[in-house]
Design a protein around this motif. Sequence first.
Motif, mmCIF file in Angstrom:
data_model
loop_
_atom_site.group_PDB
_atom_site.id
_atom_site.type_symbol
_atom_site.label_atom_id
_atom_site.label_comp_id
_atom_site.label_asym_id
_atom_site.label_seq_id
_atom_site.Cartn_x
_atom_site.Cartn_y
_atom_site.Cartn_z
ATOM 1 N N PHE A 6 -9.392 22.120 44.871
ATOM 2 C CA PHE A 6 -8.665 23.564 45.382
ATOM 3 C C PHE A 6 -9.420 24.043 46.491
ATOM 4 N N ILE A 7 -9.010 24.540 47.634
ATOM 5 C CA ILE A 7 -9.628 25.339 48.544
ATOM 6 C C ILE A 7 -8.144 25.628 48.912
ATOM 7 N N GLY A 8 -8.458 27.152 48.782
ATOM 8 C CA GLY A 8 -7.512 28.081 49.756
ATOM 9 C C GLY A 8 -6.651 28.943 48.655
ATOM 10 N N ALA A 9 -7.029 29.794 47.340
ATOM 11 C CA ALA A 9 -5.936 29.768 46.664
ATOM 12 C C ALA A 9 -5.563 31.311 46.769
ATOM 13 N N GLY A 10 -4.462 31.283 48.053
ATOM 14 C CA GLY A 10 -4.300 32.008 48.881
ATOM 15 C C GLY A 10 -2.550 32.235 47.776
ATOM 16 N N ARG A 11 -1.938 32.872 48.540
ATOM 17 C CA ARG A 11 -0.492 33.234 48.515
ATOM 18 C C ARG A 11 0.434 31.754 48.874
ATOM 19 N N MET A 12 0.301 30.815 49.219
ATOM 20 C CA MET A 12 0.882 29.502 48.734
ATOM 21 C C MET A 12 -0.382 29.163 47.491
ATOM 22 N N LEU A 14 -2.600 29.546 44.964
ATOM 23 C CA LEU A 14 -2.475 29.841 43.573
ATOM 24 C C LEU A 14 -1.972 29.297 43.384
ATOM 25 N N PRO A 15 -0.258 29.422 43.202
ATOM 26 C CA PRO A 15 1.341 29.250 42.991
ATOM 27 C C PRO A 15 1.140 27.601 42.655
ATOM 28 N N ILE A 16 0.336 26.644 43.751
ATOM 29 C CA ILE A 16 0.252 25.631 43.810
ATOM 30 C C ILE A 16 -0.977 25.115 42.334
ATOM 31 N N VAL A 17 -2.198 25.819 42.195
ATOM 32 C CA VAL A 17 -3.391 25.610 41.800
ATOM 33 C C VAL A 17 -2.146 25.262 39.745
ATOM 34 N N GLN A 18 -1.889 26.376 39.601
ATOM 35 C CA GLN A 18 -1.110 27.279 38.248
ATOM 36 C C GLN A 18 0.029 25.442 37.930
ATOM 37 N N ARG A 19 0.487 25.212 38.963
ATOM 38 C CA ARG A 19 1.777 24.031 39.050
ATOM 39 C C ARG A 19 0.365 23.176 38.671
ATOM 40 N N LEU A 155 0.267 14.992 43.688
ATOM 41 C CA LEU A 155 2.039 16.075 44.806
ATOM 42 C C LEU A 155 2.878 16.382 43.762
ATOM 43 N N GLU A 156 3.633 15.389 42.742
ATOM 44 C CA GLU A 156 4.363 15.930 42.436
ATOM 45 C C GLU A 156 4.189 16.441 41.922
ATOM 46 N N SER A 157 3.672 17.398 40.632
ATOM 47 C CA SER A 157 3.480 18.315 40.254
ATOM 48 C C SER A 157 4.127 19.913 40.774
ATOM 49 N N TYR A 158 4.058 19.600 42.306
ATOM 50 C CA TYR A 158 4.332 20.828 43.084
ATOM 51 C C TYR A 158 5.474 20.636 43.948
ATOM 52 N N GLY A 159 5.686 19.443 44.618
ATOM 53 C CA GLY A 159 6.221 19.432 45.367
ATOM 54 C C GLY A 159 7.702 18.543 45.431
ATOM 55 N N ASP A 160 9.135 18.390 45.964
ATOM 56 C CA ASP A 160 9.975 18.139 45.724
ATOM 57 C C ASP A 160 10.823 17.909 46.415
ATOM 58 N N PRO A 161 10.513 17.450 47.281
ATOM 59 C CA PRO A 161 10.337 15.804 47.631
ATOM 60 C C PRO A 161 9.249 15.845 48.546
ATOM 61 N N VAL A 162 8.806 15.312 48.048
ATOM 62 C CA VAL A 162 7.044 14.508 48.436
ATOM 63 C C VAL A 162 7.736 12.838 49.811
#
Length: 274
Positions: A6-12, A14-19, A155-162
């Motif tokens: 993962f590249i870009g652990a900023g405002r958006m 880092l929460p994606i990484v956590q998910r 992607l479904e770890s954090y996205g819905d809908p994909v």
Amino acid sequence: MSRVGFIGAGRMGLPIVQRLVGAGHEVHVLGRTDEKRAAIEEVGATALADLEEVCAGAELVAVCVFTDEQVREVCLGDISGPDGALGSMPRGATLVVHTTVSPRTIETLVAEAERYGIAVIDAAVSGGPHDIAAGTLTLFVGGPDDAVATTTPVLESYGDPVLHVGASGDGQRVKLVNNALFAAQIGLLAEAEELGRQLGVGEASLLAALPHGSSASKVMGNVAMRGSVAAFRSAVGEFLSKDVAVVRKTVAELGGDLGILDAAIDARTASEHA
């Protein structure tokens, strides 16, 4: 479970990484500073200072930086440096671009990725950190059917809908239309506030009532929560300005025309910032 770079652990990002970590994936994240690496480790991911180490062995590498130029830099490198993420990823891996960029940038990445046997999908996002936390971030995905199918469970770890909306670059095209309409709706709401003022209706009363009427929209609900169009614009201003600039530049490059959306985007902006 997958190994994810993962590249870009900023405002958006880092929460994606956590998910991703919460879903059981092995996540290696680029962190250039001690502070950033500490934040990454805090959510359970492995923080690495070297791009090649982040990409090594990854089945999927996601890019969630801020600008088109940054995407090109981290993915392609430069003439005096390394090959970037594409040159560091294993053959058969998939590059996922979350950043809002020009479809032409995706085309460039796809052409370059072919040299390395890597698939590229663009998965443009719509939503904010609160949507990521809830696992309800909207993803507009463009790319080959097989690559999208393989990547979707991650992607479904954090996205819905994909939403698989078409070929490579189509995720960005849908996002650009979405952003143009989003910005135009904000402009129209500014005009509606002014009409209410002329008719003697208070701003608070108007925004409390309209979300329950036939004119309701997601944007209106968000504006109402902030209390005014000006307050909402202030909250999303940095990202809104960037995305509108990308929309206008890309539409011009592709020979398109925003039409009435262009005027709506600018509605009341000058008076609000006067």
